[in-house]
Each structure stands twice: as C-alpha cells, then as structure tokens.
Design a protein around this motif. Structure first.
Motif, PDB file in Angstrom:
ATOM      1  N   TYR A   1      38.561  44.118  47.743  1.00  0.00           N
ATOM      2  CA  TYR A   1      38.333  44.298  46.282  1.00  0.00           C
ATOM      3  C   TYR A   1      38.553  42.899  45.754  1.00  0.00           C
ATOM      4  N   LEU A   2      39.629  42.169  46.315  1.00  0.00           N
ATOM      5  CA  LEU A   2      40.003  41.002  45.607  1.00  0.00           C
ATOM      6  C   LEU A   2      39.336  39.615  46.179  1.00  0.00           C
ATOM      7  N   ALA A   3      38.570  39.874  47.134  1.00  0.00           N
ATOM      8  CA  ALA A   3      37.968  38.783  47.547  1.00  0.00           C
ATOM      9  C   ALA A   3      37.225  37.844  46.922  1.00  0.00           C
ATOM     10  N   HIS A   4      36.460  38.225  45.779  1.00  0.00           N
ATOM     11  CA  HIS A   4      35.737  37.488  45.057  1.00  0.00           C
ATOM     12  C   HIS A   4      36.753  37.573  43.423  1.00  0.00           C
ATOM     13  N   THR A   5      37.600  36.651  43.561  1.00  0.00           N
ATOM     14  CA  THR A   5      38.559  36.918  42.417  1.00  0.00           C
ATOM     15  C   THR A   5      38.393  35.561  41.423  1.00  0.00           C
ATOM     16  N   ILE A   6      38.820  35.600  40.348  1.00  0.00           N
ATOM     17  CA  ILE A   6      38.698  34.280  39.332  1.00  0.00           C
ATOM     18  C   ILE A   6      40.156  33.249  39.697  1.00  0.00           C
ATOM     19  N   THR A   7      39.909  32.162  39.457  1.00  0.00           N
ATOM     20  CA  THR A   7      41.051  31.325  39.689  1.00  0.00           C
ATOM     21  C   THR A   7      41.559  30.426  38.569  1.00  0.00           C
ATOM     22  N   PRO A   8      42.200  31.208  37.591  1.00  0.00           N
ATOM     23  CA  PRO A   8      42.627  30.610  36.328  1.00  0.00           C
ATOM     24  C   PRO A   8      43.530  29.409  36.613  1.00  0.00           C
ATOM     25  N   GLU A   9      42.998  28.400  35.910  1.00  0.00           N
ATOM     26  CA  GLU A   9      44.214  27.196  35.735  1.00  0.00           C
ATOM     27  C   GLU A   9      45.331  27.477  34.759  1.00  0.00           C
ATOM     28  N   LYS A  10      45.197  28.339  33.804  1.00  0.00           N
ATOM     29  CA  LYS A  10      45.991  28.530  32.722  1.00  0.00           C
ATOM     30  C   LYS A  10      46.032  30.037  32.238  1.00  0.00           C
ATOM     31  N   ILE A  11      47.079  30.587  32.231  1.00  0.00           N
ATOM     32  CA  ILE A  11      47.210  31.763  31.869  1.00  0.00           C
ATOM     33  C   ILE A  11      48.017  32.240  30.444  1.00  0.00           C
ATOM     34  N   GLU A  12      47.722  32.921  29.774  1.00  0.00           N
ATOM     35  CA  GLU A  12      48.254  33.007  28.169  1.00  0.00           C
ATOM     36  C   GLU A  12      48.144  34.310  28.132  1.00  0.00           C
ATOM     37  N   ILE A  13      49.526  34.891  27.571  1.00  0.00           N
ATOM     38  CA  ILE A  13      49.535  36.337  27.010  1.00  0.00           C
ATOM     39  C   ILE A  13      49.238  36.166  25.591  1.00  0.00           C
ATOM     40  N   ILE A  14      48.261  36.731  25.210  1.00  0.00           N
ATOM     41  CA  ILE A  14      47.636  36.788  23.526  1.00  0.00           C
ATOM     42  C   ILE A  14      48.384  37.865  22.941  1.00  0.00           C
TER      43      ILE A  14
ATOM     44  N   ASP B   1      51.320  46.881  28.087  1.00  0.00           N
ATOM     45  CA  ASP B   1      50.102  46.688  28.151  1.00  0.00           C
ATOM     46  C   ASP B   1      49.562  45.246  27.591  1.00  0.00           C
ATOM     47  N   LEU B   2      49.122  44.483  28.358  1.00  0.00           N
ATOM     48  CA  LEU B   2      48.940  43.010  28.192  1.00  0.00           C
ATOM     49  C   LEU B   2      47.346  42.484  27.955  1.00  0.00           C
ATOM     50  N   TYR B   3      46.957  41.745  26.898  1.00  0.00           N
ATOM     51  CA  TYR B   3      45.953  40.972  26.861  1.00  0.00           C
ATOM     52  C   TYR B   3      45.930  39.432  27.048  1.00  0.00           C
ATOM     53  N   LEU B   4      45.379  39.179  27.857  1.00  0.00           N
ATOM     54  CA  LEU B   4      45.591  37.984  28.607  1.00  0.00           C
ATOM     55  C   LEU B   4      44.375  37.140  28.495  1.00  0.00           C
ATOM     56  N   LYS B   5      44.503  35.608  28.276  1.00  0.00           N
ATOM     57  CA  LYS B   5      43.418  34.602  28.156  1.00  0.00           C
ATOM     58  C   LYS B   5      43.569  33.891  29.639  1.00  0.00           C
ATOM     59  N   LEU B   6      42.627  33.702  30.143  1.00  0.00           N
ATOM     60  CA  LEU B   6      42.721  33.008  31.523  1.00  0.00           C
ATOM     61  C   LEU B   6      41.610  31.897  31.522  1.00  0.00           C
ATOM     62  N   THR B   7      41.889  31.091  31.619  1.00  0.00           N
ATOM     63  CA  THR B   7      40.960  29.565  31.408  1.00  0.00           C
ATOM     64  C   THR B   7      40.824  29.079  32.844  1.00  0.00           C
ATOM     65  N   GLU B   8      39.660  29.015  33.205  1.00  0.00           N
ATOM     66  CA  GLU B   8      39.125  28.205  34.626  1.00  0.00           C
ATOM     67  C   GLU B   8      37.842  27.447  34.015  1.00  0.00           C
ATOM     68  N   ASN B   9      37.998  26.104  34.534  1.00  0.00           N
ATOM     69  CA  ASN B   9      36.828  25.264  34.278  1.00  0.00           C
ATOM     70  C   ASN B   9      36.528  25.029  32.916  1.00  0.00           C
TER      71      ASN B   9
ATOM     72  N   ASP C   1      56.908  37.338  31.767  1.00  0.00           N
ATOM     73  CA  ASP C   1      55.775  36.219  31.489  1.00  0.00           C
ATOM     74  C   ASP C   1      55.922  35.452  32.998  1.00  0.00           C
ATOM     75  N   LYS C   2      56.999  35.260  33.569  1.00  0.00           N
ATOM     76  CA  LYS C   2      57.110  34.582  34.847  1.00  0.00           C
ATOM     77  C   LYS C   2      56.474  35.338  35.860  1.00  0.00           C
ATOM     78  N   SER C   3      56.576  36.652  35.734  1.00  0.00           N
ATOM     79  CA  SER C   3      55.675  37.612  36.726  1.00  0.00           C
ATOM     80  C   SER C   3      53.988  37.587  36.526  1.00  0.00           C
ATOM     81  N   VAL C   4      53.658  37.599  35.338  1.00  0.00           N
ATOM     82  CA  VAL C   4      52.339  37.514  35.275  1.00  0.00           C
ATOM     83  C   VAL C   4      51.912  36.174  35.608  1.00  0.00           C
ATOM     84  N   SER C   5      52.257  34.899  35.337  1.00  0.00           N
ATOM     85  CA  SER C   5      52.054  33.700  35.953  1.00  0.00           C
ATOM     86  C   SER C   5      52.039  33.583  37.512  1.00  0.00           C
TER      87      SER C   5
END
Length: 144
Positions: free
Chosen positions: A76-89, A103-111, A38-42
């Motif tokens: 490849y990563l130059a145009h990446t999302i910038t999530p404010e919140k990361i949640e492992i679903i 294998d994780l399914y994540l919810k990334l919240t941005e704006n 969890d810490k590594s993902v965040s």
C-alpha cells in the motif's frame, strides 16, 4: 446556623483550591502531549519518505498493526510521497475514554509543490500513533 455556614464556606474554599491546583498541574502536561504530537507527525512523514516500512508500521495504531498483514501494508505504501516539509495547518482534538483523538490537516511540500491532506492520530498509553484511513485497502480495520 452560623457554624454550618462557616463549615460550608471552608469546604467550598478547599474544593476551589484543589480544583485550581489540579487544573494548573494539567496544563503543562497537555502542552507536552501536543509538542510530542508535532514531533510524531514529523517523524512519521520523514520515515515514510525514507520508505522504512517496518519502522513506519510500528507507528500505526495498535489495532491496525494487529489486523493488517505487514506485506499488505508495505504494498500500500510502496508509492508514497516524499515531503521535504511538513506543516500542521489545522488541528482538532478530542479527549475520549481511551485516549486523545486528533484530526489534522497537513501541508506537505515536495519539489516546491504543496499538497494538503487529512491525517488522523490517536494518543494511547503515553504515545502517539498514526491512524491509516483507507476503507478500500484496509476494510478489516473499520467496524461494519
């Protein structure tokens, strides 16, 4: 015959006792391993949002670091999302000979908008690594 039965009973008791002792000592370490996931993902997604590509590259699986030139990874990563919140679903993990694969399914919240992504991680030598899965940009990282 009774002596043989008593010896068998003692051996079975010892085996059960050792099995219980071994099982109970494994549980806390498994918890620690998944807390560290969890810490590594965040950490990974926050570093990715900051676009610190050198640090991010060090969090990729060792074979990806070995097979991928850093300049390609950075592009490849130059145009990446910038999530404010990361949640492992959802999390599905399996232990393999080399380590643990998750294998994780994540919810990334941005704006205030959420997106859901599939993310993969591997635990090797007491450390979690991200597994980038893009067969188009990184075909050399996948077996034929």
């Amino acid at each position: 015959m009774q002596l043989y039965g008593k010896i068998t009973a003692i051996w079975l008791s010892l085996i059960c006792l050792l099995a219980c002792a071994t099982t109970s000592s494994r549980s806390p370490s498994a918890d620690v391993v998944f807390v560290s996931l969890d810490k590594s993902v965040s950490t990974y997604w926050h570093i990715r949002a900051k676009k610190d590509f050198k640090k991010l590259f060090s969090l990729e699986a060792p074979y990806i670091q070995f097979l991928t030139p850093f300049r390609i990874y950075r592009i490849y990563l130059a145009h990446t999302i910038t999530p404010e919140k990361i949640e492992i679903i959802k999390r599905r993990c399996e232990t393999q000979k080399e380590g643990i694969y998750c294998d994780l399914y994540l919810k990334l919240t941005e704006n205030n908008k959420s997106s859901f992504i599939h993310d993969e991680w591997v635990y090797i030598a007491d450390r979690w690594y991200h597994v980038i899965k893009d067969r188009i940009v990184f075909p050399h990282c996948f077996p034929p």
